[in-house]
Design an enzyme around this catalytic site. Structure first.
Site, PDB file in Angstrom:
ATOM      1  N   ARG A  46       0.852  -1.195   0.000  1.00 36.57           N
ATOM      2  CA  ARG A  46       0.000   0.000   0.000  1.00 36.57           C
ATOM      3  C   ARG A  46       0.889   1.246   0.000  1.00 36.57           C
ATOM      4  NH1 ARG A  46      -1.411   1.538   4.641  1.00 36.57           N
ATOM      5  NH2 ARG A  46      -2.230  -0.438   5.382  1.00 36.57           N
ATOM      6  N   TYR A  98     -16.826  16.387 -15.465  1.00 34.74           N
ATOM      7  CA  TYR A  98     -17.262  14.990 -15.431  1.00 34.74           C
ATOM      8  C   TYR A  98     -18.298  14.838 -14.303  1.00 34.74           C
ATOM      9  CZ  TYR A  98     -17.207  10.060 -14.227  1.00 34.74           C
ATOM     10  OH  TYR A  98     -17.585   8.790 -13.900  1.00 34.74           O
ATOM     11  N   ASP A 170      -7.736  19.210 -14.372  1.00 34.57           N
ATOM     12  CA  ASP A 170      -7.981  17.824 -14.765  1.00 34.57           C
ATOM     13  C   ASP A 170      -7.658  17.754 -16.260  1.00 34.57           C
ATOM     14  OD1 ASP A 170      -9.089  15.466 -15.759  1.00 34.57           O
ATOM     15  OD2 ASP A 170     -10.680  15.421 -14.264  1.00 34.57           O
ATOM     16  N   LYS A 195      -8.266   6.619 -19.101  1.00 34.10           N
ATOM     17  CA  LYS A 195      -8.617   7.085 -20.433  1.00 34.10           C
ATOM     18  C   LYS A 195      -7.408   7.005 -21.361  1.00 34.10           C
ATOM     19  CE  LYS A 195     -12.643   7.910 -18.643  1.00 34.10           C
ATOM     20  NZ  LYS A 195     -12.560   7.566 -17.248  1.00 34.10           N
TER      21      LYS A 195
HETATM   22  O1  P1T Z   1     -13.324   6.910 -13.814  1.00 33.69           O
HETATM   23  P1  P1T Z   1     -12.127   7.397 -13.050  1.00 33.69           P
HETATM   24  O2  P1T Z   1     -10.816   6.787 -13.463  1.00 33.69           O
HETATM   25  O3  P1T Z   1     -12.341   7.389 -11.575  1.00 33.69           O
HETATM   26  O4  P1T Z   1     -11.940   8.946 -13.468  1.00 33.69           O
HETATM   27  C1  P1T Z   1     -12.909   9.923 -13.178  1.00 33.69           C
HETATM   28  C2  P1T Z   1     -12.812  11.025 -14.202  1.00 33.69           C
HETATM   29  C3  P1T Z   1     -12.120  12.178 -13.873  1.00 33.69           C
HETATM   30  N1  P1T Z   1     -12.000  13.207 -14.751  1.00 33.69           N
HETATM   31  C4  P1T Z   1     -12.531  13.133 -15.974  1.00 33.69           C
HETATM   32  C5  P1T Z   1     -12.377  14.285 -16.905  1.00 33.69           C
HETATM   33  C6  P1T Z   1     -13.216  11.992 -16.380  1.00 33.69           C
HETATM   34  O5  P1T Z   1     -13.722  11.949 -17.625  1.00 33.69           O
HETATM   35  C7  P1T Z   1     -13.373  10.898 -15.477  1.00 33.69           C
HETATM   36  C8  P1T Z   1     -14.127   9.671 -15.839  1.00 33.69           C
HETATM   37  N2  P1T Z   1     -14.979   9.811 -16.938  1.00 33.69           N
HETATM   38  C9  P1T Z   1     -15.797   8.859 -17.463  1.00 33.69           C
HETATM   39  C10 P1T Z   1     -15.895   7.617 -16.970  1.00 33.69           C
HETATM   40  C11 P1T Z   1     -16.587   9.280 -18.630  1.00 33.69           C
HETATM   41  O6  P1T Z   1     -17.111   8.439 -19.381  1.00 33.69           O
HETATM   42  O7  P1T Z   1     -16.687  10.493 -18.843  1.00 33.69           O
END
Ligand code: P1T
Length: 382
Positions: A46, A98, A170, A195
Protein backbone atom coordinates in the site's frame (compact mmCIF):
# COMPACT_ATOMS: atom_id res chain seq x y z
CA UNK A 1 14.14 14.35 -24.56
CA UNK A 2 11.60 14.73 -27.35
CA UNK A 3 8.05 13.42 -27.00
CA UNK A 4 8.15 10.08 -28.80
CA UNK A 5 11.36 9.16 -26.93
CA UNK A 6 10.01 10.36 -23.61
CA UNK A 7 6.81 8.35 -23.95
CA UNK A 8 8.71 5.12 -24.67
CA UNK A 9 11.27 5.55 -21.88
CA UNK A 10 9.40 7.49 -19.17
CA UNK A 11 9.78 5.76 -15.80
CA UNK A 12 11.33 2.62 -17.26
CA UNK A 13 14.90 1.44 -16.69
CA UNK A 14 16.04 -2.16 -17.24
CA UNK A 15 15.35 -4.06 -14.00
CA UNK A 16 18.54 -3.84 -11.85
CA UNK A 17 18.21 -7.47 -10.68
CA UNK A 18 17.64 -9.28 -13.99
CA UNK A 19 18.02 -6.74 -16.79
CA UNK A 20 14.36 -7.24 -17.79
CA UNK A 21 13.65 -4.50 -20.32
CA UNK A 22 9.97 -4.26 -19.42
CA UNK A 23 9.16 -3.20 -15.87
CA UNK A 24 8.32 -6.40 -13.95
CA UNK A 25 4.90 -6.64 -12.32
CA UNK A 26 5.73 -6.99 -8.63
CA UNK A 27 2.89 -9.15 -7.39
CA UNK A 28 3.76 -8.92 -3.72
CA UNK A 29 2.00 -7.35 -0.77
CA UNK A 30 5.07 -7.36 1.50
CA UNK A 31 8.90 -7.38 1.48
CA UNK A 32 11.45 -9.25 3.61
CA UNK A 33 13.33 -7.13 6.15
CA UNK A 34 16.84 -8.00 7.41
CA UNK A 35 16.03 -6.63 10.84
CA UNK A 36 12.99 -4.62 11.99
CA UNK A 37 12.98 -1.43 9.93
CA UNK A 38 16.02 -2.50 7.84
CA UNK A 39 14.90 -3.06 4.24
CA UNK A 40 15.50 -2.11 0.61
CA UNK A 41 13.06 0.80 0.64
CA UNK A 42 9.96 -1.35 0.35
CA UNK A 43 7.90 -2.50 3.35
CA UNK A 44 4.30 -3.00 2.27
CA UNK A 45 2.60 -2.53 -1.12
CA UNK A 46 0.00 0.00 0.00
CA UNK A 47 2.96 2.24 0.84
CA UNK A 48 5.29 1.37 -2.06
CA UNK A 49 5.43 -1.09 -4.92
CA UNK A 50 8.22 -1.04 -7.54
CA UNK A 51 5.81 -1.25 -10.51
CA UNK A 52 3.88 1.70 -9.08
CA UNK A 53 7.12 3.60 -8.45
CA UNK A 54 8.01 3.23 -12.15
CA UNK A 55 4.56 4.50 -13.17
CA UNK A 56 4.76 7.44 -10.76
CA UNK A 57 8.13 8.43 -12.25
CA UNK A 58 6.59 8.22 -15.72
CA UNK A 59 3.65 10.40 -14.64
CA UNK A 60 6.01 13.07 -13.32
CA UNK A 61 8.14 13.04 -16.48
CA UNK A 62 5.13 13.29 -18.82
CA UNK A 63 3.82 16.46 -17.16
CA UNK A 64 7.31 17.89 -16.57
CA UNK A 65 6.57 17.69 -12.83
CA UNK A 66 8.78 17.07 -9.81
CA UNK A 67 6.38 14.44 -8.46
CA UNK A 68 3.83 11.93 -9.71
CA UNK A 69 1.41 9.80 -7.71
CA UNK A 70 -0.80 6.92 -8.80
CA UNK A 71 -4.25 6.23 -7.33
CA UNK A 72 -6.83 3.48 -7.75
CA UNK A 73 -8.99 5.65 -10.04
CA UNK A 74 -9.30 9.19 -11.32
CA UNK A 75 -11.83 9.85 -8.58
CA UNK A 76 -9.48 8.48 -5.89
CA UNK A 77 -6.90 10.98 -7.20
CA UNK A 78 -9.53 13.76 -7.12
CA UNK A 79 -10.48 12.77 -3.57
CA UNK A 80 -6.86 12.97 -2.38
CA UNK A 81 -6.31 16.41 -3.95
CA UNK A 82 -9.53 17.79 -2.39
CA UNK A 83 -8.34 16.52 1.01
CA UNK A 84 -5.49 19.04 0.81
CA UNK A 85 -8.21 21.52 1.82
CA UNK A 86 -9.89 21.97 5.21
CA UNK A 87 -13.58 22.09 6.11
CA UNK A 88 -14.69 25.72 5.65
CA UNK A 89 -12.45 26.28 2.59
CA UNK A 90 -14.05 27.42 -0.66
CA UNK A 91 -13.49 25.92 -4.13
CA UNK A 92 -14.36 27.51 -7.47
CA UNK A 93 -15.09 24.63 -9.84
CA UNK A 94 -15.87 24.61 -13.54
CA UNK A 95 -19.57 24.34 -14.36
CA UNK A 96 -18.99 21.71 -17.00
CA UNK A 97 -17.21 18.78 -15.34
CA UNK A 98 -17.26 14.99 -15.43
CA UNK A 99 -20.46 13.95 -13.59
CA UNK A 100 -18.46 12.02 -10.98
CA UNK A 101 -16.34 15.09 -10.17
CA UNK A 102 -19.51 17.14 -9.72
CA UNK A 103 -20.89 14.35 -7.51
CA UNK A 104 -17.81 14.08 -5.26
CA UNK A 105 -17.80 17.87 -4.77
CA UNK A 106 -21.53 18.12 -4.10
CA UNK A 107 -22.33 14.91 -2.26
CA UNK A 108 -19.08 14.05 -0.51
CA UNK A 109 -17.04 17.21 0.08
CA UNK A 110 -19.90 19.63 0.71
CA UNK A 111 -21.02 17.29 3.53
CA UNK A 112 -17.44 17.35 4.82
CA UNK A 113 -17.61 21.15 5.04
CA UNK A 114 -16.14 22.36 1.75
CA UNK A 115 -17.94 25.28 0.07
CA UNK A 116 -18.20 24.96 -3.71
CA UNK A 117 -19.30 27.35 -6.44
CA UNK A 118 -19.58 26.25 -10.07
CA UNK A 119 -18.80 28.92 -12.68
CA UNK A 120 -17.86 29.01 -16.37
CA UNK A 121 -14.07 28.98 -16.04
CA UNK A 122 -13.74 29.74 -19.76
CA UNK A 123 -14.64 33.29 -18.65
CA UNK A 124 -11.93 34.46 -16.18
CA UNK A 125 -14.15 37.38 -15.06
CA UNK A 126 -16.64 34.86 -13.64
CA UNK A 127 -13.82 33.16 -11.74
CA UNK A 128 -12.59 36.47 -10.28
CA UNK A 129 -16.12 37.42 -9.26
CA UNK A 130 -16.59 34.10 -7.44
CA UNK A 131 -13.56 34.59 -5.17
CA UNK A 132 -14.19 34.77 -1.43
CA UNK A 133 -11.65 35.35 1.36
CA UNK A 134 -11.63 31.58 2.03
CA UNK A 135 -11.19 30.48 -1.61
CA UNK A 136 -8.30 28.00 -1.68
CA UNK A 137 -8.64 26.21 -5.01
CA UNK A 138 -9.82 26.58 -8.60
CA UNK A 139 -10.72 23.23 -10.20
CA UNK A 140 -11.02 23.08 -13.99
CA UNK A 141 -11.22 20.66 -16.85
CA UNK A 142 -10.06 21.96 -20.22
CA UNK A 143 -11.36 20.73 -22.60
CA UNK A 144 -14.39 19.94 -20.44
CA UNK A 145 -16.40 16.75 -20.27
CA UNK A 146 -18.74 16.62 -22.20
CA UNK A 147 -19.07 20.05 -23.86
CA UNK A 148 -15.41 20.68 -24.73
CA UNK A 149 -15.26 24.19 -23.28
CA UNK A 150 -11.75 25.65 -23.17
CA UNK A 151 -10.38 27.60 -20.20
CA UNK A 152 -7.23 29.76 -20.39
CA UNK A 153 -4.84 27.96 -18.01
CA UNK A 154 -2.17 30.70 -17.73
CA UNK A 155 -4.76 33.39 -16.92
CA UNK A 156 -6.52 31.22 -14.32
CA UNK A 157 -3.15 30.39 -12.72
CA UNK A 158 -2.37 34.08 -12.35
CA UNK A 159 -5.80 34.79 -10.84
CA UNK A 160 -5.38 31.90 -8.39
CA UNK A 161 -1.87 32.91 -7.34
CA UNK A 162 -2.75 36.58 -6.84
CA UNK A 163 -5.26 35.41 -4.23
CA UNK A 164 -3.25 32.63 -2.61
CA UNK A 165 -5.23 29.74 -4.15
CA UNK A 166 -4.10 26.66 -6.08
CA UNK A 167 -5.11 25.96 -9.67
CA UNK A 168 -5.91 22.29 -10.30
CA UNK A 169 -6.36 21.14 -13.91
CA UNK A 170 -7.98 17.82 -14.76
CA UNK A 171 -5.98 17.12 -17.92
CA UNK A 172 -7.73 13.87 -18.82
CA UNK A 173 -9.21 14.98 -22.16
CA UNK A 174 -6.04 16.66 -23.43
CA UNK A 175 -3.31 14.34 -22.06
CA UNK A 176 0.20 15.66 -21.33
CA UNK A 177 1.19 15.19 -24.98
CA UNK A 178 -1.34 17.81 -26.07
CA UNK A 179 -1.23 20.13 -23.07
CA UNK A 180 1.04 20.55 -20.02
CA UNK A 181 -0.83 22.65 -17.43
CA UNK A 182 2.07 22.84 -14.94
CA UNK A 183 4.21 24.54 -17.61
CA UNK A 184 1.41 27.12 -17.99
CA UNK A 185 1.38 27.87 -14.25
CA UNK A 186 -1.11 25.35 -12.81
CA UNK A 187 -0.20 23.86 -9.41
CA UNK A 188 -1.64 20.36 -9.65
CA UNK A 189 -2.65 18.14 -12.55
CA UNK A 190 -5.11 15.28 -12.17
CA UNK A 191 -5.81 12.54 -14.72
CA UNK A 192 -8.19 9.70 -15.11
CA UNK A 193 -5.42 7.45 -16.48
CA UNK A 194 -8.27 5.05 -17.26
CA UNK A 195 -8.62 7.09 -20.43
CA UNK A 196 -5.84 8.10 -22.86
CA UNK A 197 -2.85 7.33 -20.63
CA UNK A 198 -3.93 3.69 -20.35
CA UNK A 199 -5.35 4.00 -23.84
CA UNK A 200 -6.86 0.52 -24.28
CA UNK A 201 -10.01 0.47 -22.09
CA UNK A 202 -8.58 -2.28 -19.91
CA UNK A 203 -7.76 -0.54 -16.61
CA UNK A 204 -9.07 2.01 -14.09
CA UNK A 205 -6.38 4.26 -12.54
CA UNK A 206 -5.75 7.87 -11.52
CA UNK A 207 -2.77 10.22 -11.52
CA UNK A 208 -1.66 13.38 -9.74
CA UNK A 209 1.36 15.43 -10.84
CA UNK A 210 2.76 18.48 -9.02
CA UNK A 211 5.86 20.44 -8.04
CA UNK A 212 5.10 21.56 -4.46
CA UNK A 213 7.11 19.63 -1.83
CA UNK A 214 4.55 20.32 0.91
CA UNK A 215 1.52 19.22 -1.13
CA UNK A 216 3.43 16.15 -2.34
CA UNK A 217 4.24 15.12 1.25
CA UNK A 218 0.58 15.47 2.21
CA UNK A 219 -0.65 13.56 -0.87
CA UNK A 220 1.90 10.78 -0.29
CA UNK A 221 0.67 10.60 3.32
CA UNK A 222 -2.97 10.44 2.18
CA UNK A 223 -2.20 7.82 -0.47
CA UNK A 224 -0.90 5.51 2.26
CA UNK A 225 -3.20 6.59 5.08
CA UNK A 226 -6.42 6.34 3.06
CA UNK A 227 -5.18 3.53 0.81
CA UNK A 228 -6.72 4.28 -2.59
CA UNK A 229 -3.79 2.71 -4.47
CA UNK A 230 -3.72 0.80 -7.78
CA UNK A 231 -2.47 -2.78 -7.99
CA UNK A 232 0.79 -3.62 -9.81
CA UNK A 233 -0.87 -5.13 -12.89
CA UNK A 234 -2.92 -1.97 -13.38
CA UNK A 235 0.26 0.12 -13.06
CA UNK A 236 1.94 -2.08 -15.68
CA UNK A 237 -0.95 -1.66 -18.12
CA UNK A 238 -0.79 2.13 -17.87
CA UNK A 239 3.02 2.11 -18.23
CA UNK A 240 2.58 0.07 -21.41
CA UNK A 241 -0.14 2.40 -22.68
CA UNK A 242 2.00 5.50 -22.20
CA UNK A 243 4.61 4.23 -24.67
CA UNK A 244 2.28 4.89 -27.60
CA UNK A 245 0.55 7.99 -26.22
CA UNK A 246 1.89 10.50 -28.80
CA UNK A 247 1.18 8.15 -31.73
CA UNK A 248 -2.34 7.51 -30.53
CA UNK A 249 -3.10 11.15 -29.76
CA UNK A 250 -2.04 12.19 -33.25
CA UNK A 251 -4.44 9.70 -34.83
CA UNK A 252 -7.26 10.41 -32.34
CA UNK A 253 -6.94 14.14 -33.11
CA UNK A 254 -6.76 13.65 -36.88
CA UNK A 255 -9.86 11.41 -36.86
CA UNK A 256 -11.82 13.70 -34.54
CA UNK A 257 -11.05 16.72 -36.73
CA UNK A 258 -12.29 14.79 -39.81
CA UNK A 259 -15.52 13.78 -38.07
CA UNK A 260 -16.11 17.23 -36.58
CA UNK A 261 -15.78 18.87 -39.99
CA UNK A 262 -17.95 16.32 -41.78
CA UNK A 263 -20.67 16.24 -39.10
CA UNK A 264 -20.85 20.06 -38.98
CA UNK A 265 -22.51 19.93 -42.38
CA UNK A 266 -24.86 17.03 -41.58
CA UNK A 267 -28.61 17.83 -41.85
CA UNK A 268 -29.50 15.80 -38.72
CA UNK A 269 -26.93 17.58 -36.57
CA UNK A 270 -27.69 20.89 -34.93
CA UNK A 271 -24.27 21.64 -33.52
CA UNK A 272 -20.78 20.15 -33.19
CA UNK A 273 -18.62 20.85 -30.14
CA UNK A 274 -14.93 20.44 -31.04
CA UNK A 275 -12.13 22.89 -30.17
CA UNK A 276 -10.43 22.21 -33.51
CA UNK A 277 -13.25 23.94 -35.40
CA UNK A 278 -12.53 27.64 -36.00
CA UNK A 279 -16.17 28.32 -35.04
CA UNK A 280 -15.56 26.96 -31.49
CA UNK A 281 -15.45 29.90 -29.04
CA UNK A 282 -12.30 28.50 -27.39
CA UNK A 283 -10.49 27.69 -30.64
CA UNK A 284 -7.80 30.36 -30.37
CA UNK A 285 -6.97 29.61 -26.74
CA UNK A 286 -6.94 25.88 -27.49
CA UNK A 287 -4.51 26.60 -30.33
CA UNK A 288 -2.21 28.45 -27.94
CA UNK A 289 -2.19 25.93 -25.12
CA UNK A 290 -2.71 22.61 -26.93
CA UNK A 291 -0.53 20.85 -29.50
CA UNK A 292 -3.56 19.27 -31.22
CA UNK A 293 -7.26 19.36 -30.37
CA UNK A 294 -7.73 15.80 -29.12
CA UNK A 295 -10.04 12.89 -29.79
CA UNK A 296 -13.22 13.98 -28.00
CA UNK A 297 -16.14 15.69 -29.64
CA UNK A 298 -19.82 16.11 -28.89
CA UNK A 299 -22.75 16.62 -31.21
CA UNK A 300 -26.23 17.96 -30.62
CA UNK A 301 -28.73 16.05 -32.74
CA UNK A 302 -31.86 17.69 -34.02
CA UNK A 303 -33.75 14.81 -32.32
CA UNK A 304 -34.96 15.80 -28.87
CA UNK A 305 -36.60 12.55 -27.76
CA UNK A 306 -34.04 9.94 -26.74
CA UNK A 307 -36.50 7.15 -27.63
CA UNK A 308 -36.15 8.12 -31.30
CA UNK A 309 -32.48 7.17 -31.05
CA UNK A 310 -33.05 3.45 -30.57
CA UNK A 311 -32.63 2.60 -34.29
CA UNK A 312 -29.47 4.73 -34.30
CA UNK A 313 -27.80 2.78 -31.45
CA UNK A 314 -28.86 -0.49 -33.05
CA UNK A 315 -27.43 0.45 -36.43
CA UNK A 316 -23.95 1.40 -35.17
CA UNK A 317 -21.36 -1.21 -36.16
CA UNK A 318 -18.03 0.33 -35.13
CA UNK A 319 -18.94 2.86 -32.43
CA UNK A 320 -19.87 1.12 -29.17
CA UNK A 321 -22.42 2.69 -26.83
CA UNK A 322 -20.51 2.80 -23.53
CA UNK A 323 -19.26 5.05 -20.74
CA UNK A 324 -15.58 6.03 -20.62
CA UNK A 325 -13.30 7.30 -23.36
CA UNK A 326 -9.72 7.49 -24.57
CA UNK A 327 -9.26 3.90 -25.75
CA UNK A 328 -8.13 2.89 -29.23
CA UNK A 329 -11.71 1.94 -30.16
CA UNK A 330 -14.45 4.49 -30.83
CA UNK A 331 -17.15 4.87 -28.19
CA UNK A 332 -20.33 6.86 -28.09
CA UNK A 333 -22.03 8.04 -24.91
CA UNK A 334 -25.31 9.72 -24.04
CA UNK A 335 -24.19 12.08 -21.24
CA UNK A 336 -27.68 12.91 -19.92
CA UNK A 337 -28.53 9.24 -19.29
CA UNK A 338 -25.03 7.88 -18.69
CA UNK A 339 -21.87 9.73 -17.57
CA UNK A 340 -23.62 12.89 -16.35
CA UNK A 341 -26.82 11.38 -14.92
CA UNK A 342 -25.61 12.32 -11.40
CA UNK A 343 -26.05 16.02 -12.27
CA UNK A 344 -29.62 17.18 -11.48
CA UNK A 345 -31.78 17.53 -14.60
CA UNK A 346 -32.31 21.29 -14.23
CA UNK A 347 -28.57 21.86 -13.92
CA UNK A 348 -27.86 19.60 -16.90
CA UNK A 349 -30.35 21.46 -19.07
CA UNK A 350 -28.92 24.83 -18.07
CA UNK A 351 -25.47 23.59 -19.09
CA UNK A 352 -26.56 22.26 -22.47
CA UNK A 353 -26.40 18.54 -21.62
CA UNK A 354 -29.64 17.79 -23.45
CA UNK A 355 -31.37 14.58 -24.49
CA UNK A 356 -30.03 15.15 -28.00
CA UNK A 357 -26.37 15.45 -26.94
CA UNK A 358 -24.01 12.64 -27.89
CA UNK A 359 -20.35 12.46 -26.85
CA UNK A 360 -17.92 10.66 -29.13
CA UNK A 361 -14.58 9.25 -28.08
CA UNK A 362 -13.07 8.99 -31.54
CA UNK A 363 -10.74 6.00 -31.76
CA UNK A 364 -7.76 5.30 -33.99
CA UNK A 365 -9.63 3.27 -36.59
CA UNK A 366 -9.79 4.44 -40.22
CA UNK A 367 -11.64 7.77 -40.33
CA UNK A 368 -13.57 6.74 -43.45
CA UNK A 369 -14.98 3.69 -41.65
CA UNK A 370 -15.96 5.82 -38.65
CA UNK A 371 -17.66 8.40 -40.82
CA UNK A 372 -19.52 5.76 -42.84
CA UNK A 373 -20.65 4.00 -39.67
CA UNK A 374 -21.89 7.17 -38.03
CA UNK A 375 -23.62 8.41 -41.18
CA UNK A 376 -25.45 5.14 -41.91
CA UNK A 377 -26.70 5.04 -38.30
CA UNK A 378 -27.87 8.67 -38.49
CA UNK A 379 -29.96 7.74 -41.54
CA UNK A 380 -31.94 5.30 -39.33
CA UNK A 381 -33.24 8.12 -37.11
CA UNK A 382 -36.85 8.87 -38.11
O1 P1T B 1 -13.32 6.91 -13.81
P1 P1T B 1 -12.13 7.40 -13.05
O2 P1T B 1 -10.82 6.79 -13.46
O3 P1T B 1 -12.34 7.39 -11.58
O4 P1T B 1 -11.94 8.95 -13.47
C1 P1T B 1 -12.91 9.92 -13.18
C2 P1T B 1 -12.81 11.03 -14.20
C3 P1T B 1 -12.12 12.18 -13.87
N1 P1T B 1 -12.00 13.21 -14.75
C4 P1T B 1 -12.53 13.13 -15.97
C5 P1T B 1 -12.38 14.29 -16.91
C6 P1T B 1 -13.22 11.99 -16.38
O5 P1T B 1 -13.72 11.95 -17.63
C7 P1T B 1 -13.37 10.90 -15.48
C8 P1T B 1 -14.13 9.67 -15.84
N2 P1T B 1 -14.98 9.81 -16.94
C9 P1T B 1 -15.80 8.86 -17.46
C10 P1T B 1 -15.90 7.62 -16.97
C11 P1T B 1 -16.59 9.28 -18.63
O6 P1T B 1 -17.11 8.44 -19.38
O7 P1T B 1 -16.69 10.49 -18.84
Amino acid sequence: MRWHTLAVHAGTEPDPLTGAVMTPVYFTSTYAQEAPGVHKGYEYSRTHNPTRTALEMAFAQLEGAKYGLAFASGLAATDAVLRLLRPGDHVIAGRDLYGGTYRILRRVFENWGLQVDFVHTSDPAQVEAAFRPNTKMIWVETPTNPLLHISPIAILAEIAHNRGARLVVDNTFATPYLQQPLQLGADIVVHSATKYLGGHSDVVLGAVMLNSDADYEQLRFLQNAVGGVPGPMDCFLVLRGIKTLPLRMQKHSENAQRLAEALSAHPKIERVYYPGLPSHPGHLIAKQQMRLFGGMLSVELKVKDVNDLRPFWEALRIFTLAESLGGVESLINHPARMTHASIPEEERKALGITEGLLRLSVGIEDADDLLEDFSQALRKIP
